[in-house]
Design an enzyme around this catalytic site. Structure first.
Site, PDB file in Angstrom:
ATOM      1  N   HIS A  70       0.949  -1.274  -0.009  1.00 31.17           N
ATOM      2  CA  HIS A  70       0.076   0.065  -0.122  1.00 31.17           C
ATOM      3  C   HIS A  70       0.870   1.239   0.132  1.00 31.17           C
ATOM      4  O   HIS A  70       0.301   2.410  -0.483  1.00 31.17           O
ATOM      5  CB  HIS A  70      -0.956   0.033   1.277  1.00 31.17           C
ATOM      6  CG  HIS A  70      -1.997  -0.989   1.042  1.00 31.17           C
ATOM      7  ND1 HIS A  70      -3.446  -0.325   0.955  1.00 31.17           N
ATOM      8  CD2 HIS A  70      -2.099  -2.201   0.837  1.00 31.17           C
ATOM      9  CE1 HIS A  70      -4.230  -1.397   0.784  1.00 31.17           C
ATOM     10  NE2 HIS A  70      -3.440  -2.712   0.455  1.00 31.17           N
ATOM     11  N   ASP A  71       1.995   1.086   0.687  1.00 34.34           N
ATOM     12  CA  ASP A  71       2.867   2.275   0.571  1.00 34.34           C
ATOM     13  C   ASP A  71       3.528   2.460  -0.919  1.00 34.34           C
ATOM     14  O   ASP A  71       3.741   3.420  -1.389  1.00 34.34           O
ATOM     15  CB  ASP A  71       4.203   2.231   1.542  1.00 34.34           C
ATOM     16  CG  ASP A  71       4.823   3.574   1.504  1.00 34.34           C
ATOM     17  OD1 ASP A  71       4.349   4.675   1.772  1.00 34.34           O
ATOM     18  OD2 ASP A  71       6.098   3.298   1.621  1.00 34.34           O
ATOM     19  N   GLY A  89       5.823   6.133  -4.458  1.00 32.34           N
ATOM     20  CA  GLY A  89       6.150   4.913  -4.483  1.00 32.34           C
ATOM     21  C   GLY A  89       6.390   4.612  -2.954  1.00 32.34           C
ATOM     22  O   GLY A  89       5.875   5.077  -2.092  1.00 32.34           O
ATOM     23  N   ASP A  91       7.865   5.365  -0.274  1.00 36.05           N
ATOM     24  CA  ASP A  91       8.588   6.592   0.119  1.00 36.05           C
ATOM     25  C   ASP A  91       8.193   6.881   1.623  1.00 36.05           C
ATOM     26  O   ASP A  91       8.660   7.837   2.291  1.00 36.05           O
ATOM     27  CB  ASP A  91       8.287   7.624  -0.370  1.00 36.05           C
ATOM     28  CG  ASP A  91       7.015   8.171  -0.674  1.00 36.05           C
ATOM     29  OD1 ASP A  91       5.942   7.293  -0.054  1.00 36.05           O
ATOM     30  OD2 ASP A  91       6.348   9.150  -1.261  1.00 36.05           O
ATOM     31  N   SER A  93       4.986   7.474   2.815  1.00 32.15           N
ATOM     32  CA  SER A  93       4.151   8.563   2.849  1.00 32.15           C
ATOM     33  C   SER A  93       2.864   8.056   3.780  1.00 32.15           C
ATOM     34  O   SER A  93       2.295   8.894   4.504  1.00 32.15           O
ATOM     35  CB  SER A  93       3.792   8.994   1.527  1.00 32.15           C
ATOM     36  OG  SER A  93       3.222   8.068   0.721  1.00 32.15           O
ATOM     37  N   HIS A 198      -0.976 -13.101  -0.393  1.00 26.85           N
ATOM     38  CA  HIS A 198      -2.122 -13.733   0.202  1.00 26.85           C
ATOM     39  C   HIS A 198      -2.317 -15.004   0.878  1.00 26.85           C
ATOM     40  O   HIS A 198      -3.179 -15.584   1.268  1.00 26.85           O
ATOM     41  CB  HIS A 198      -3.153 -13.356  -0.782  1.00 26.85           C
ATOM     42  CG  HIS A 198      -3.616 -12.079  -0.891  1.00 26.85           C
ATOM     43  ND1 HIS A 198      -4.703 -11.741  -2.080  1.00 26.85           N
ATOM     44  CD2 HIS A 198      -3.229 -10.797  -0.558  1.00 26.85           C
ATOM     45  CE1 HIS A 198      -4.942 -10.388  -1.937  1.00 26.85           C
ATOM     46  NE2 HIS A 198      -4.099  -9.969  -1.295  1.00 26.85           N
ATOM     47  N   SER A 199      -1.186 -15.991   0.642  1.00 21.08           N
ATOM     48  CA  SER A 199      -1.060 -17.084   1.359  1.00 21.08           C
ATOM     49  C   SER A 199      -0.803 -16.964   2.703  1.00 21.08           C
ATOM     50  O   SER A 199      -0.850 -17.645   3.521  1.00 21.08           O
ATOM     51  CB  SER A 199       0.103 -17.787   0.736  1.00 21.08           C
ATOM     52  OG  SER A 199       1.339 -17.258   1.160  1.00 21.08           O
ATOM     53  N   ASP A 216      -6.693 -18.483   3.114  1.00 19.87           N
ATOM     54  CA  ASP A 216      -6.564 -20.000   2.875  1.00 19.87           C
ATOM     55  C   ASP A 216      -6.504 -20.498   4.245  1.00 19.87           C
ATOM     56  O   ASP A 216      -6.610 -20.106   5.236  1.00 19.87           O
ATOM     57  CB  ASP A 216      -5.365 -20.070   1.968  1.00 19.87           C
ATOM     58  CG  ASP A 216      -3.919 -20.240   2.651  1.00 19.87           C
ATOM     59  OD1 ASP A 216      -3.794 -19.876   3.934  1.00 19.87           O
ATOM     60  OD2 ASP A 216      -2.733 -20.441   1.882  1.00 19.87           O
ATOM     61  N   THR A 218      -4.172 -22.069   5.553  1.00 16.31           N
ATOM     62  CA  THR A 218      -2.648 -22.431   6.172  1.00 16.31           C
ATOM     63  C   THR A 218      -2.181 -20.748   6.421  1.00 16.31           C
ATOM     64  O   THR A 218      -0.821 -20.743   5.655  1.00 16.31           O
ATOM     65  CB  THR A 218      -1.566 -23.244   5.471  1.00 16.31           C
ATOM     66  OG1 THR A 218      -1.739 -22.759   4.101  1.00 16.31           O
ATOM     67  CG2 THR A 218      -2.305 -24.762   5.550  1.00 16.31           C
TER      68      THR A 218
END
Length: 360
Positions: A70-71, A89, A91, A93, A198-199, A216, A218
């Protein structure tokens, strides 16, 4: 003209391939390729004990990895070409302007991990951009089978508020998601590579009635189960019914993002998705490559210091091949890659309901 992301990637290759210099001796007799990296061993000790609860792959590790994306992904060459500010990017912020950026729809809930991390960055006098990427790399190294991500230090602590709308939402159409990622320099296959994160992930705010429901079965292992289970036919919603950004999941307690459901089945990405099912090592390799590119977006790697040797070596994966969850077989798979048959997998006994990831 080469794009900034390509220049950064080429610079990474050059740095990694350089002749190793004499090692610097750091605290507790540990060594690093550059004396500038020694401070990161002290940060490592602190966050492993006091942020990651002694080195666990728990909620803080999951959220720290989410924060890296997300950053960093708030970077748009398209906006720059239009004469607008396209974001900095990776950085920091999102930490510097948390009161603004964590209120963007895509980042709801990240205020908690931002405020948990901030005191560590201030204590050790490192930039927010560096700390976010370091904490994400350390956190995922705590997960069984996880990657040892590269880490470059030296980002400025000066940043501007990122433009809103640069982080894909789980309810976005897949064409919109691919277009946004392409703007940032990532192909559909590279997006799949990044989604290996996302695992070891869970949701908190799409359906707050089932806080911590994993993607998931695990969530503490960086394995390929996510790529199998997302292709199983969804049968029910695990919580209070259909929510925006949610798709039906195949196992009680397991949560499925609508975006994951679509990307797993899209012809532009389905074969890359399926390729990880029997090759966890390739999944880790491709994730590591995509993260190396993403974590330096907006930066010139030639101005940074390679401190990758500070990142812990993760435990080995339990297996290189995923399996069908209890009660599921090939008949439950929604075959999406049209050029390669779905591999033969075993069905293993296990829980028929997935518990939430507990709060620390």
């Amino acid at each position: 003209m080469l794009s900034k992301s390509l220049v950064s990637l080429l610079a990474i290759v050059a740095v990694v391939g350089a002749v190793p210099a004499k090692k610097a001796t750091c605290s507790k007799g540990r060594t690093a390729g550059d004396a500038k990296c020694c401070i990161w061993f002290d940060v490592l000790d602190d966050i492993q004990e006091n942020l990651f609860d002694g080195g666990e792959c728990g909620e803080e590790a999951h959220e720290s990895l989410r924060l890296t994306f997300h950053d960093a992904i708030s970077f748009s060459p398209k906006l720059f070409r239009e004469g607008k500010f396209g974001g900095g990017g990776a950085d920091g912020s999102i930490m510097a302007f948390a009161e603004i950026e964590t209120n963007f729809k895509a980042s709801i809930g990240l205020d908690e991990i931002v405020e948990e991390q901030r005191p560590f960055a201030l204590k050790h006098k490192v930039s927010f951009g560096d700390f976010i990427q370091f904490a994400g790399a350390v956190g995922v190294s705590n997960c069984g089978g996880g990657p040892r991500l590269p880490f470059f230090a030296g980002r400025s602590n000066v940043s501007r508020v990122s433009p809103d709308g640069l982080i894909p939402l789980p309810e976005d159409p897949v064409d919109k998601i691919f277009a946004r990622m392409s703007d940032a320099g990532f192909s559909p296959n590279e997006l799949v590579d990044l989604l290996a994160s996302h695992s070891v992930a869970a949701q908190d705010h799409i359906d707050p009635t089932i806080h911590g429901s994993p993607f998931d079965s695990t969530p503490s292992d960086f394995d390929a189960q996510f790529f199998v289970e997302t292709l199983l036919k969804g049968t029910a919603f695990p919580g209070n019914g259909s929510n925006v950004g949610e798709a039906k999941s195949p196992i009680p307690g397991e949560f499925r993002l609508a975006s994951d459901d679509l990307i797993a089945r899209d012809p532009r990405s389905a074969c890359e998705w399926q390729s990880f099912v029997t090759n966890q090592q390739r999944m880790v390799q491709k994730f590591t490559q995509a993260m190396a590119k993403m974590t330096v977006l907006g930066n010139d790697v030639r101005t940074l210091t390679d401190c990758s040797d500070v990142i812990p070596v993760p435990k080995r994966a339990k297996t290189n091949v995923a399996h069908f969850p209890d009660g599921k077989t090939i008949k439950d798979i929604e075959q999406s890659c049209k050029i390669v048959p779905f591999p033969t997998l075993k069905t293993e006994a296990g829980p028929t309901s997935i518990p939430v990831v507990p709060d620390s």
